[in-house]
Design an enzyme around this catalytic site. Sequence first.
Site, PDB file in Angstrom:
ATOM      1  N   GLU A  24       0.853  -1.191   0.000  1.00 29.16           N
ATOM      2  CA  GLU A  24       0.000   0.000   0.000  1.00 29.16           C
ATOM      3  C   GLU A  24       0.889   1.242   0.000  1.00 29.16           C
ATOM      4  OE1 GLU A  24      -3.148   0.194   2.849  1.00 29.16           O
ATOM      5  OE2 GLU A  24      -3.982  -1.741   2.232  1.00 29.16           O
ATOM      6  N   HIS A  82      -4.298   6.558   0.543  1.00 31.79           N
ATOM      7  CA  HIS A  82      -3.550   5.308   0.524  1.00 31.79           C
ATOM      8  C   HIS A  82      -4.157   4.420  -0.545  1.00 31.79           C
ATOM      9  CE1 HIS A  82      -6.822   3.839   3.132  1.00 31.79           C
ATOM     10  NE2 HIS A  82      -6.409   2.602   2.916  1.00 31.79           N
ATOM     11  N   HIS A  84      -5.251   0.565  -2.199  1.00 27.80           N
ATOM     12  CA  HIS A  84      -5.632  -0.829  -2.010  1.00 27.80           C
ATOM     13  C   HIS A  84      -5.230  -1.537  -3.295  1.00 27.80           C
ATOM     14  CE1 HIS A  84      -8.991  -0.163   1.246  1.00 27.80           C
ATOM     15  NE2 HIS A  84      -7.775   0.098   1.690  1.00 27.80           N
ATOM     16  N   ASP A  95      -9.106   0.890   8.402  1.00 32.68           N
ATOM     17  CA  ASP A  95      -9.212   2.269   7.912  1.00 32.68           C
ATOM     18  C   ASP A  95     -10.218   3.054   8.749  1.00 32.68           C
ATOM     19  OD1 ASP A  95      -7.392   1.765   5.903  1.00 32.68           O
ATOM     20  OD2 ASP A  95      -8.933   1.313   4.402  1.00 32.68           O
TER      21      ASP A  95
END
Length: 138
Positions: A24, A82, A84, A95
């Site tokens: 990530e 961020h 995935h 999260d």
Amino acid sequence: MTGRVVLGALGEVLEALASSRGEEVVGLLVGRVEGDRVVVNYLYHASNIKHSIVEFEADPWHVVQAHVSADKYKLEVVGIYHSHPSCPPAPSHLDVEGMKKWPIVWVIACPHETSAWILRDNKLARLEVVPGEPKEKS
Ligand code: ZN
């Protein structure tokens, strides 16, 4: 407050980042809040000190530097991004826990989709991602 996130071409940059790395990627969104919009001017990349494909922790030094950088341009840190790498771009349980600590806009990028979220009154709200500034009519 914020209903829309104006990412412009940065959305494509995030999707490219999401597909380029196994782990990530993470960073801060620097820009400004204008009424119900969050306008992102640039991304401030941070190292993922967890080097994980399913979670992240931004290097604290990079988080500090993102704020220093934003101050320099009279902007602010308006969100976190961020990736995935294996989709979907929806907040994981981890999260949501993070969003409780950092109640700003969270942008999550997959290789072909970017979404934006915020926690309001402990409820997850999805924000519209706007690809660019609306054109002024002349
Ligand atoms: Zn996540």
